[in-house]
Design a protein around this motif. Structure first.
Motif, PDB file in Angstrom:
ATOM      1  N   THR A   1      36.215  35.561  38.341  1.00 19.28           N
ATOM      2  CA  THR A   1      35.646  35.501  39.778  1.00 19.28           C
ATOM      3  C   THR A   1      34.584  34.540  39.847  1.00 19.28           C
ATOM      4  O   THR A   1      33.391  34.908  40.418  1.00 19.28           O
ATOM      5  CB  THR A   1      35.380  37.007  40.358  1.00 19.28           C
ATOM      6  OG1 THR A   1      34.489  37.497  39.603  1.00 19.28           O
ATOM      7  CG2 THR A   1      36.546  37.515  40.317  1.00 19.28           C
TER       8      THR A   1
ATOM      9  N   ALA B   1      40.882  35.303  38.954  1.00 18.44           N
ATOM     10  CA  ALA B   1      40.285  35.426  40.449  1.00 18.44           C
ATOM     11  C   ALA B   1      41.058  36.804  40.589  1.00 18.44           C
ATOM     12  O   ALA B   1      41.818  37.377  40.036  1.00 18.44           O
ATOM     13  CB  ALA B   1      40.885  34.481  41.295  1.00 18.44           C
TER      14      ALA B   1
ATOM     15  N   ASP C   1      39.290  39.489  46.240  1.00 12.49           N
ATOM     16  CA  ASP C   1      37.787  39.063  46.415  1.00 12.49           C
ATOM     17  C   ASP C   1      37.667  38.340  47.497  1.00 12.49           C
ATOM     18  O   ASP C   1      38.394  36.954  47.598  1.00 12.49           O
ATOM     19  CB  ASP C   1      37.833  38.304  45.179  1.00 12.49           C
ATOM     20  CG  ASP C   1      36.106  38.187  44.764  1.00 12.49           C
ATOM     21  OD1 ASP C   1      35.410  38.352  45.594  1.00 12.49           O
ATOM     22  OD2 ASP C   1      35.927  37.725  43.667  1.00 12.49           O
TER      23      ASP C   1
ATOM     24  N   ARG D   1      37.793  33.437  47.084  1.00 12.45           N
ATOM     25  CA  ARG D   1      39.272  33.612  47.162  1.00 12.45           C
ATOM     26  C   ARG D   1      40.271  33.074  46.097  1.00 12.45           C
ATOM     27  O   ARG D   1      39.932  31.916  45.511  1.00 12.45           O
ATOM     28  CB  ARG D   1      39.603  32.906  48.814  1.00 12.45           C
ATOM     29  CG  ARG D   1      39.039  33.681  49.896  1.00 12.45           C
ATOM     30  CD  ARG D   1      39.173  35.125  49.965  1.00 12.45           C
ATOM     31  NE  ARG D   1      40.934  35.407  50.411  1.00 12.45           N
ATOM     32  CZ  ARG D   1      41.653  36.240  49.323  1.00 12.45           C
ATOM     33  NH1 ARG D   1      40.938  37.099  48.754  1.00 12.45           N
ATOM     34  NH2 ARG D   1      42.590  36.437  49.819  1.00 12.45           N
ATOM     35  N   PRO D   2      41.352  33.390  45.956  1.00 16.11           N
ATOM     36  CA  PRO D   2      42.299  33.036  44.881  1.00 16.11           C
ATOM     37  C   PRO D   2      42.707  31.335  45.167  1.00 16.11           C
ATOM     38  O   PRO D   2      42.599  30.981  44.120  1.00 16.11           O
ATOM     39  CB  PRO D   2      43.491  34.057  45.030  1.00 16.11           C
ATOM     40  CG  PRO D   2      42.969  35.068  45.478  1.00 16.11           C
ATOM     41  CD  PRO D   2      41.679  34.996  46.404  1.00 16.11           C
TER      42      PRO D   2
ATOM     43  N   VAL E   1      39.994  29.558  43.413  1.00 17.47           N
ATOM     44  CA  VAL E   1      39.943  29.493  42.288  1.00 17.47           C
ATOM     45  C   VAL E   1      40.994  28.546  41.782  1.00 17.47           C
ATOM     46  O   VAL E   1      40.776  27.865  40.886  1.00 17.47           O
ATOM     47  CB  VAL E   1      40.046  31.021  41.754  1.00 17.47           C
ATOM     48  CG1 VAL E   1      40.061  30.995  40.303  1.00 17.47           C
ATOM     49  CG2 VAL E   1      38.795  31.651  42.402  1.00 17.47           C
TER      50      VAL E   1
ATOM     51  N   ALA F   1      44.797  28.948  36.072  1.00 14.50           N
ATOM     52  CA  ALA F   1      43.988  30.159  37.015  1.00 14.50           C
ATOM     53  C   ALA F   1      45.080  31.226  37.057  1.00 14.50           C
ATOM     54  O   ALA F   1      46.373  31.144  36.704  1.00 14.50           O
ATOM     55  CB  ALA F   1      43.997  29.769  38.666  1.00 14.50           C
TER      56      ALA F   1
ATOM     57  N   VAL G   1      45.471  35.164  38.877  1.00 14.54           N
ATOM     58  CA  VAL G   1      44.993  35.764  40.030  1.00 14.54           C
ATOM     59  C   VAL G   1      45.652  37.633  39.581  1.00 14.54           C
ATOM     60  O   VAL G   1      46.883  37.684  39.414  1.00 14.54           O
ATOM     61  CB  VAL G   1      45.547  35.709  41.144  1.00 14.54           C
ATOM     62  CG1 VAL G   1      45.179  36.634  42.346  1.00 14.54           C
ATOM     63  CG2 VAL G   1      45.456  34.236  41.528  1.00 14.54           C
TER      64      VAL G   1
ATOM     65  N   HIS H   1      36.095  41.421  43.187  1.00 15.76           N
ATOM     66  CA  HIS H   1      35.190  40.837  42.388  1.00 15.76           C
ATOM     67  C   HIS H   1      34.764  41.134  41.158  1.00 15.76           C
ATOM     68  O   HIS H   1      34.210  40.530  40.107  1.00 15.76           O
ATOM     69  CB  HIS H   1      33.846  40.649  43.149  1.00 15.76           C
ATOM     70  CG  HIS H   1      32.849  39.411  42.806  1.00 15.76           C
ATOM     71  ND1 HIS H   1      33.477  38.163  43.042  1.00 15.76           N
ATOM     72  CD2 HIS H   1      31.553  39.383  42.460  1.00 15.76           C
ATOM     73  CE1 HIS H   1      32.489  37.424  42.438  1.00 15.76           C
ATOM     74  NE2 HIS H   1      31.637  38.102  41.981  1.00 15.76           N
TER      75      HIS H   1
END
Length: 279
Positions: free
Chosen positions: A120, A227, A231, A235-236, A239, A251, A253, A259
């Protein structure tokens, strides 16, 4: 708690949790005592977590020069930590604002950096900033409209984005995938673990977002950017876009996480991170 000497003579402390191959761990906050990380949801069963208390936090000394709290100047502390541990190359995991330090370290010492895990991550060094709409989007994804604490949290966010101040205790529920007893206990330690002077200096300069974006495009270290689905910052989507800047990054998620994804689903978190770090 074990100590070593930082680049300017400041004594720095760290904890070792678990066994096996070392993993350097950098806390966020910014500049929060590393105790809030715990053992990262059981990640210590997979790696020996060498958890650093950044200068002026936890059991590390306060530096003589407060300007040395700035993130770019703490890169030398991370390099001293690696050298103290006798590692030719170190895997590094960082959380939130600590990801700024981890990224700058990797850019300055690419041959000393193995795998990089950014959990995060703060996106400030890349030039990214969250918006009030990001917070609303995250809250809507969680379906928070009926929560009794939500109107006050939303008002605090609005105040923060219009030049006011937001009470950390009021907005805290927005950063957890589930505002349960565990999340409340985790937030209860925040005030005692925080260092406002150091936090204010941390992102106070020493980097150029354009140079950071260009640098990670050439960074040889494999990177994982993790991510949380709920959060608000980051935000995803932000990221994912940041991971695309890296030469070698992906990445992930984590569903229903905020967070602090190791709190929301420890098994999912450790499975993702340990899998990425595996040889």
């Amino acid at each position: 708690m074990t100590t070593f000497t930082g680049h300017d003579g400041t004594r720095l402390g760290y904890r070792v949790l678990g066994g096996g191959e070392p993993l350097l761990v950098l806390a966020g906050g910014a500049m929060r005592d590393s105790a809030y990380l715990g053992d990262l949801g059981g990640l210590s069963a997979h790696r020996a977590l060498h958890v650093l208390d950044l200068r002026g936090t936890g059991r590390s000394e306060h530096p003589a020069d407060p300007a040395s709290y700035r993130v770019d100047r703490q890169v030398a502390d991370v390099e001293a930590f690696r050298s103290h541990l006798g590692l030719d190359r170190a895997d590094v995991l960082a959380h939130s604002a600590g990801c700024s330090l981890a990224t700058l370290y990797a850019l300055r010492h690419p041959k000393r950096t193995g795998r990089l895990v950014l959990v995060t991550p703060s996106l400030r060094i890349f030039g990214g900033t969250a918006t009030e709409d990001d917070y609303r989007e995250a809250a809507e994804a969680r379906g928070l409209a009926e929560e009794e604490w939500y109107p006050a949290a939303l008002a605090a966010v609005r105040s923060a984005f219009t030049g006011g101040a937001a009470d950390p205790d009021v907005v805290a529920p927005l950063f957890h995938g589930d505002w349960n007893a565990g999340a409340r206990a985790h937030e209860a330690g925040r005030a005692a673990q925080s260092h406002p002077e150091a936090a204010a200096a941390y992102h106070g300069g020493g980097f150029r977002p354009a140079a950071v974006r260009a640098g990670v495009a050439e960074l040889p270290s494999p990177a994982l950017l993790l991510a949380g689905e709920y959060d608000p910052d980051p935000r995803p989507g932000a990221v994912r876009a940041t991971a695309a800047l890296f030469r070698r990054a992906r990445a992930v998620v984590q569903p229903a996480a905020g967070h602090y994804p190791w709190l929301d689903d420890p098994a999912a978190f450790t499975r993702t991170v340990a899998g990425f770090l595996a040889p």
